[in-house]
Motif scaffolding. Structure first.
Motif, mmCIF file in Angstrom:
data_model
loop_
_atom_site.group_PDB
_atom_site.id
_atom_site.type_symbol
_atom_site.label_atom_id
_atom_site.label_comp_id
_atom_site.label_asym_id
_atom_site.label_seq_id
_atom_site.Cartn_x
_atom_site.Cartn_y
_atom_site.Cartn_z
ATOM 1 N N ALA A 320 -6.435 22.617 3.910
ATOM 2 C CA ALA A 320 -5.251 23.681 3.706
ATOM 3 C C ALA A 320 -5.133 24.316 4.650
ATOM 4 O O ALA A 320 -3.730 24.683 4.931
ATOM 5 C CB ALA A 320 -5.952 24.841 2.227
ATOM 6 N N ALA A 321 -6.116 24.511 5.667
ATOM 7 C CA ALA A 321 -5.602 25.153 6.913
ATOM 8 C C ALA A 321 -4.902 24.197 7.833
ATOM 9 O O ALA A 321 -3.864 24.876 8.540
ATOM 10 C CB ALA A 321 -6.812 25.582 7.462
ATOM 11 N N LYS A 322 -5.273 22.984 7.662
ATOM 12 C CA LYS A 322 -4.444 22.089 8.510
ATOM 13 C C LYS A 322 -2.985 22.044 8.216
ATOM 14 O O LYS A 322 -1.968 21.576 8.924
ATOM 15 C CB LYS A 322 -4.901 20.889 8.589
ATOM 16 C CG LYS A 322 -5.973 20.546 9.610
ATOM 17 C CD LYS A 322 -6.608 19.233 9.757
ATOM 18 C CE LYS A 322 -5.781 18.509 10.827
ATOM 19 N NZ LYS A 322 -6.566 17.376 11.258
ATOM 20 N N GLN A 323 -2.647 22.211 6.789
ATOM 21 C CA GLN A 323 -1.403 21.958 6.180
ATOM 22 C C GLN A 323 -0.475 23.247 6.808
ATOM 23 O O GLN A 323 0.820 22.872 6.912
ATOM 24 C CB GLN A 323 -1.507 22.315 4.679
ATOM 25 C CG GLN A 323 -0.354 21.504 3.897
ATOM 26 C CD GLN A 323 -0.378 20.176 4.142
ATOM 27 O OE1 GLN A 323 -1.281 19.581 4.689
ATOM 28 N NE2 GLN A 323 0.807 19.534 3.912
ATOM 29 N N ALA A 324 -0.987 24.089 7.183
ATOM 30 C CA ALA A 324 0.186 25.273 7.813
ATOM 31 C C ALA A 324 0.631 24.859 8.941
ATOM 32 O O ALA A 324 1.673 24.825 9.253
ATOM 33 C CB ALA A 324 -0.753 26.370 8.165
ATOM 34 N N ILE A 325 -0.231 24.080 9.878
ATOM 35 C CA ILE A 325 0.231 23.534 11.261
ATOM 36 C C ILE A 325 1.364 22.642 10.708
ATOM 37 O O ILE A 325 2.464 22.563 11.557
ATOM 38 C CB ILE A 325 -0.880 22.798 12.046
ATOM 39 C CG1 ILE A 325 -2.023 23.965 12.220
ATOM 40 C CG2 ILE A 325 -0.283 22.452 13.389
ATOM 41 C CD1 ILE A 325 -3.206 23.622 13.087
ATOM 42 N N PHE A 326 0.969 21.346 9.880
ATOM 43 C CA PHE A 326 2.002 20.880 9.439
ATOM 44 C C PHE A 326 3.337 21.410 9.006
ATOM 45 O O PHE A 326 4.538 20.929 9.432
ATOM 46 C CB PHE A 326 1.372 19.920 8.297
ATOM 47 C CG PHE A 326 2.446 18.953 7.629
ATOM 48 C CD1 PHE A 326 2.703 17.843 8.155
ATOM 49 C CD2 PHE A 326 3.016 19.383 6.332
ATOM 50 C CE1 PHE A 326 3.731 16.919 7.422
ATOM 51 C CE2 PHE A 326 3.935 18.678 5.675
ATOM 52 C CZ PHE A 326 4.331 17.505 6.150
ATOM 53 N N ALA A 327 3.193 22.338 8.343
ATOM 54 C CA ALA A 327 4.285 22.923 7.683
ATOM 55 C C ALA A 327 5.097 23.764 8.659
ATOM 56 O O ALA A 327 6.316 23.426 8.888
ATOM 57 C CB ALA A 327 3.977 23.954 6.754
ATOM 58 N N VAL A 328 4.545 24.426 9.962
ATOM 59 C CA VAL A 328 5.264 24.881 10.873
ATOM 60 C C VAL A 328 5.961 24.036 11.655
ATOM 61 O O VAL A 328 7.126 23.890 11.924
ATOM 62 C CB VAL A 328 4.257 25.681 11.619
ATOM 63 C CG1 VAL A 328 4.814 26.100 13.077
ATOM 64 C CG2 VAL A 328 3.850 26.966 10.869
#
Ligand code: NAD
Length: 384
Positions: A320-328
């Motif tokens: 879930a945390a890594k998904q933040a970087i993907f979204a950015v």
């Protein structure tokens, strides 16, 4: 965040938001004030200055004008504007434009009420006592300067972006009129919007965040994720510009109180050495610094992913945390932000001063993961 420590939250005197809210300007001005409007040539050419002077003329208010602000305003330009202020007996400043004009206005208000060298404030001297009243009217949705106790002024000689700090630099009156963003070029909308996203994310994960700043930051992230693509694709859409103005203002209210992080510590020297816009240098380093910070605050990163509309509820915390970087990364790519400095035409060379400046910068102390010289050097070199 430690909920039991003492924290303070500073805000501007009054915020007025809405289409045509520029018409409220004179109602907010104390009687007999003589304002100096501080802006740049782009703002006058775009017809935005006229919208402001029409309101002042309509109310019979005498004013003076300085439209010589340059991007990342240098001290020399601030001194020029301060001379116009003094010569004409001005009593307040109106910063009209992006962060460069608003910061220029803040620095003039400081210079007008102080003797001595303005650079001292950029080197950490605290601002004491009252300043000339500041009114801020942003025309970009990015810096949040309209609500921050910060002014960034460039020292060209030493290639340093100096940051003046003090609650007195927070404008007394802020007008957020989305119609003033009608003429914003898509490239500027993209870069300034990315700056607002960096403010929101960095202040959300800052070691100095608190419940109030986190609420502002998360709301700002949510609004930016929903509106920034639309703003870049559809210039002049009032609804979207209004949402982005609110988001950048909320991100400003968050970072002015919680502070920023390594993205800004790295971005300022890159801007000063390579003359790329502040928003662009922040945008290039934001996902890289997020990767670096990921192990220290995965819960917050998962909340960022959720705020950006990623469906992470069934994910493990790490994913879930890594998904933040993907979204950015995805958002930045879709609004046309290059991933590397070479795509920007920069043949990057790491100057030792850039590392020392980043290491000494205040936001470095607020970053959730400590960074030493070597780590800062390698972060600098990641987006080549
Ligand atoms: P800017 O003020 O430098 O403006 C960029 C360009 O956009 C200018 O040419 C300007 O004429 C043009 N422009 C702005 N609004 C327009 C509009 N509505 N229509 C047409 N053209 C328009 O850009 P910025 O990114 O808003 O400000 C950057 C500065 O702000 C940097 O110096 C940065 O360090 C500083 N900053 C300050 C703070 C703070 O809290 N004080 C925070 C972040 C950044």
């Amino acid at each position: 965040m430690n909920p039991w420590r003492v924290y303070e939250h500073t805000t501007p005197g009054k915020l007025i938001f809405g289409p045509k809210s520029i018409s409220e300007l004179t109602k907010e001005m104390p009687p007999n004030e003589v304002p100096l409007i501080i802006t740049d040539k782009g703002i006058s050419k775009a017809g935005i200055l006229r919208k402001v002077t029409e309101v002042l003329d309509g109310a019979g208010i005498r004013y003076h004008l300085f439209d010589g602000i340059e991007p990342d305003p240098p001290f020399e330009i601030v001194e020029e504007a301060a001379t116009v202020y003094e010569k004409n007996g001005c009593t307040m400043v109106i910063g009209l434009g992006g962060g460069s004009s608003i910061d220029g206005a803040k620095a003039v208000s400081l210079k007008a009420t102080r003797k001595g060298n303005l650079r001292e404030y950029g080197m950490g001297k605290p601002v004491e006592g009252m300043l000339a009243p500041i009114c801020a009217i942003p025309t970009t949705a990015g810096t949040g300067s309209e609500v921050t106790g910060v002014a960034v002024i460039t020292d060209r000689e030493s290639k340093t972006k100096m940051v003046m700090r003090g609650p007195q630099l927070i404008p007394k009156t802020v007008i957020l009129d989305p119609e003033l963003l009608d003429s914003l070029p898509p490239k500027v909308a993209a870069e300034t919007g990315a700056d607002a996203l960096a403010h929101a994310i960095e202040s959300y994960v800052s070691v100095n965040s608190n419940v109030i700043t986190e609420a502002f930051a998360l709301s700002a992230i949510k609004i930016i994720a929903r509106n920034l693509r639309r703003m870049v694709a559809n210039p002049g859409d009032i609804e979207t510009s209004g949402q982005m103005l609110l988001a950048s203002c909320m991100a400003g209210l968050s970072f002015s109180n919680a502070g920023l992080g390594l993205t800004h510590s790295l971005a300022h020297p890159v801007g000063a050495f390579y003359h790329i816009s502040h928003g662009l240098s922040c945008a290039v380093y934001l996902p890289i610094v997020m990767e670096f910070n990921l192990p220290t605050c995965p819960e917050k990163f998962a909340s960022i992913a959720d705020a950006m509309g990623e469906n992470v509820r069934l994910f493990s915390l790490h994913h879930a945390a890594k998904q933040a970087i993907f979204a950015v990364r995805e958002l930045l790519a879709e609004i046309g932000i290059p991933k590397t400095l070479s795509e920007l035409g920069i043949s990057f060379q790491l100057h030792p001063k850039m590392v020392e400046d980043a290491l000494a910068a205040v936001p470095t102390q607020r970053n959730p993961r400590k960074a030493d010289r070597n780590q800062i050097s390698s972060l600098y070199k990641t987006p080549l």
